[in-house]
Design a protein around this motif. Structure first.
Motif, PDB file in Angstrom:
ATOM      1  N   ALA A 132       0.836  -1.202   0.000  1.00  9.58           N
ATOM      2  CA  ALA A 132       0.000   0.000   0.000  1.00  9.58           C
ATOM      3  C   ALA A 132       0.869   1.249   0.000  1.00  9.58           C
ATOM      4  N   PRO A 133       0.300   2.407  -0.334  1.00  8.42           N
ATOM      5  CA  PRO A 133       1.094   3.649  -0.275  1.00  8.42           C
ATOM      6  C   PRO A 133       1.683   3.902   1.107  1.00  8.42           C
ATOM      7  N   GLU A 134       1.005   3.400   2.136  1.00  7.14           N
ATOM      8  CA  GLU A 134       1.478   3.609   3.503  1.00  7.14           C
ATOM      9  C   GLU A 134       2.584   2.641   3.906  1.00  7.14           C
ATOM     10  N   SER A 135       2.833   1.608   3.116  1.00  3.37           N
ATOM     11  CA  SER A 135       3.700   0.518   3.548  1.00  3.37           C
ATOM     12  C   SER A 135       5.136   0.965   3.817  1.00  3.37           C
ATOM     13  N   VAL A 136       5.794   1.550   2.831  1.00  2.00           N
ATOM     14  CA  VAL A 136       7.196   1.931   3.011  1.00  2.00           C
ATOM     15  C   VAL A 136       7.362   2.991   4.101  1.00  2.00           C
ATOM     16  N   PRO A 137       6.593   4.086   4.107  1.00  2.00           N
ATOM     17  CA  PRO A 137       6.766   5.066   5.192  1.00  2.00           C
ATOM     18  C   PRO A 137       6.551   4.462   6.580  1.00  2.00           C
ATOM     19  N   ALA A 138       5.569   3.578   6.732  1.00  2.00           N
ATOM     20  CA  ALA A 138       5.305   2.988   8.042  1.00  2.00           C
ATOM     21  C   ALA A 138       6.418   2.052   8.467  1.00  2.00           C
ATOM     22  N   LEU A 139       6.894   1.215   7.551  1.00  2.00           N
ATOM     23  CA  LEU A 139       7.978   0.297   7.887  1.00  2.00           C
ATOM     24  C   LEU A 139       9.265   1.057   8.190  1.00  2.00           C
ATOM     25  N   LEU A 140       9.548   2.094   7.427  1.00  2.00           N
ATOM     26  CA  LEU A 140      10.730   2.921   7.678  1.00  2.00           C
ATOM     27  C   LEU A 140      10.646   3.593   9.046  1.00  2.00           C
ATOM     28  N   SER A 141       9.505   4.195   9.327  1.00  5.93           N
ATOM     29  CA  SER A 141       9.334   4.886  10.604  1.00  5.93           C
ATOM     30  C   SER A 141       9.508   3.923  11.772  1.00  5.93           C
ATOM     31  N   THR A 142       8.909   2.746  11.660  1.00  9.63           N
ATOM     32  CA  THR A 142       9.000   1.760  12.737  1.00  9.63           C
ATOM     33  C   THR A 142      10.423   1.252  12.904  1.00  9.63           C
ATOM     34  N   LEU A 143      11.079   0.935  11.796  1.00  9.10           N
ATOM     35  CA  LEU A 143      12.449   0.441  11.883  1.00  9.10           C
ATOM     36  C   LEU A 143      13.382   1.496  12.472  1.00  9.10           C
ATOM     37  N   GLU A 144      13.302   2.719  12.015  1.00  6.09           N
ATOM     38  CA  GLU A 144      14.181   3.772  12.531  1.00  6.09           C
ATOM     39  C   GLU A 144      13.965   3.990  14.026  1.00  6.09           C
ATOM     40  N   ARG A 145      12.712   3.926  14.455  1.00  5.10           N
ATOM     41  CA  ARG A 145      12.426   4.079  15.887  1.00  5.10           C
ATOM     42  C   ARG A 145      13.014   2.924  16.692  1.00  5.10           C
ATOM     43  N   LEU A 146      12.885   1.708  16.175  1.00  2.35           N
ATOM     44  CA  LEU A 146      13.398   0.551  16.900  1.00  2.35           C
ATOM     45  C   LEU A 146      14.924   0.524  16.927  1.00  2.35           C
ATOM     46  N   LEU A 147      15.559   0.968  15.857  1.00  3.44           N
ATOM     47  CA  LEU A 147      17.018   1.013  15.852  1.00  3.44           C
ATOM     48  C   LEU A 147      17.542   1.996  16.897  1.00  3.44           C
ATOM     49  N   ALA A 148      16.790   3.054  17.142  1.00  6.55           N
ATOM     50  CA  ALA A 148      17.217   4.065  18.116  1.00  6.55           C
ATOM     51  C   ALA A 148      16.783   3.729  19.539  1.00  6.55           C
ATOM     52  N   ALA A 149      15.868   2.795  19.680  1.00  5.54           N
ATOM     53  CA  ALA A 149      15.315   2.493  20.998  1.00  5.54           C
ATOM     54  C   ALA A 149      16.246   1.598  21.805  1.00  5.54           C
ATOM     55  N   ARG A 150      16.067   1.636  23.098  1.00  8.59           N
ATOM     56  CA  ARG A 150      16.843   0.765  23.973  1.00  8.59           C
ATOM     57  C   ARG A 150      16.412  -0.686  23.794  1.00  8.59           C
ATOM     58  N   ASP A 151      15.100  -0.891  23.681  1.00 12.88           N
ATOM     59  CA  ASP A 151      14.557  -2.218  23.396  1.00 12.88           C
ATOM     60  C   ASP A 151      14.263  -2.283  21.900  1.00 12.88           C
ATOM     61  N   HIS A 152      15.102  -2.986  21.168  1.00 15.82           N
ATOM     62  CA  HIS A 152      14.992  -2.987  19.710  1.00 15.82           C
ATOM     63  C   HIS A 152      13.814  -3.817  19.200  1.00 15.82           C
ATOM     64  N   CYS A 153      13.243  -4.665  20.056  1.00 15.14           N
ATOM     65  CA  CYS A 153      12.140  -5.544  19.650  1.00 15.14           C
ATOM     66  C   CYS A 153      12.511  -6.246  18.338  1.00 15.14           C
ATOM     67  N   TRP A 154      13.470  -7.138  18.425  1.00 16.71           N
ATOM     68  CA  TRP A 154      14.097  -7.729  17.247  1.00 16.71           C
ATOM     69  C   TRP A 154      13.134  -8.363  16.247  1.00 16.71           C
ATOM     70  N   PRO A 155      12.120  -9.135  16.671  1.00 17.78           N
ATOM     71  CA  PRO A 155      11.240  -9.735  15.652  1.00 17.78           C
ATOM     72  C   PRO A 155      10.538  -8.697  14.779  1.00 17.78           C
ATOM     73  N   VAL A 156      10.090  -7.612  15.402  1.00 22.32           N
ATOM     74  CA  VAL A 156       9.414  -6.564  14.634  1.00 22.32           C
ATOM     75  C   VAL A 156      10.416  -5.828  13.749  1.00 22.32           C
ATOM     76  N   ALA A 157      11.584  -5.522  14.297  1.00 28.44           N
ATOM     77  CA  ALA A 157      12.612  -4.848  13.497  1.00 28.44           C
ATOM     78  C   ALA A 157      13.020  -5.702  12.304  1.00 28.44           C
TER      79      ALA A 157
END
Length: 212
Positions: A132-157
């Motif tokens: 969907a048009p939302e797919s890449v922006p949402a996945l990018l936003s989530t990945l960038e947040r998880l990479l910066a987070a203390r808890d990376h939540c590896w399965p989601v990342a």
């Protein structure tokens, strides 16, 4: 759809404990087998009627979703964000086949919600499947947040990394290069970068990466 539906029914049947529940289960299956407009209306009624058990709503929503009946949308989105992964998986399967234009926005909202990261795996996978048009922006936003987070939540990342590779959008390159620095994400990130075909696909990270 048959294999997934059989698995759903087997799981639900194992949850039933009383004779009243078994009777309600059989009545619901009778509606499913009838497959008329009246039966579909009755299934849609299960989604909104008070005091319906969750398993009944899940079966009704799954069946209606598979038939492209958009009355199932709200229930399926609720189940996509449920605490039990098996129900999230069932809902994602049905939503992908429902083809409701609202699905991409709903999945993106669930995937990017920082308060619901533990439940974001199936919304992320659904976004990848939807393209969907939302797919890449949402996945990018989530990945960038998880990479910066203390808890990376590896399965989601990892699901974000894999999804961005499948979607093949060059906007993801910088985030995938960053993901490659994490040991647990490196194989998926290398594969995703190779699919993008960009310069980052041929370089290995210099550091050993974080695994915590």
């Amino acid at each position: 759809m048959e294999e997934e539906f059989r698995a759903l029914l087997k799981r639900v049947r194992a949850e039933l404990v009383s004779s009243a529940e078994f009777s309600a289960y059989e009545r619901l299956l009778a509606l499913v087998r009838t497959d008329t407009r009246a039966a579909r209306d009755a299934l849609a009624g299960v989604l909104t009627a008070p005091e319906q058990p969750l398993w009944a709503r899940e079966i009704a929503a799954f069946v209606l979703g598979g038939k492209g009946d958009r009355r199932a949308f709200e229930t399926l989105v609720l189940l996509l964000n449920y605490r039990e992964p098996v129900r999230c998986a069932t809902a994602a399967h049905a939503l992908a086949r429902l083809r409701d234009p609202r699905t991409g926005r709903a999945a993106a909202a669930l995937a990017t919600n920082p308060l619901r990261t533990a439940y974001a795996l199936y919304p992320v996978r659904l976004l990848t499947e939807l393209r969907a048009p939302e797919s890449v922006p949402a996945l990018l936003s989530t990945l960038e947040r998880l990479l910066a987070a203390r808890d990376h939540c590896w399965p989601v990342a990892r699901a974000c990394v894999e999804g961005l590779g499948v979607l093949g959008d060059r906007r993801a390159e910088a985030a995938l290069v960053a993901a490659r620095e994490h040991e647990r994400l490196r194989p998926a990130a290398v594969a995703a970068l190779a699919r993008l075909g960009g310069p980052g696909g041929g370089r290995q990270g210099a550091g050993s990466g974080s695994s915590t």
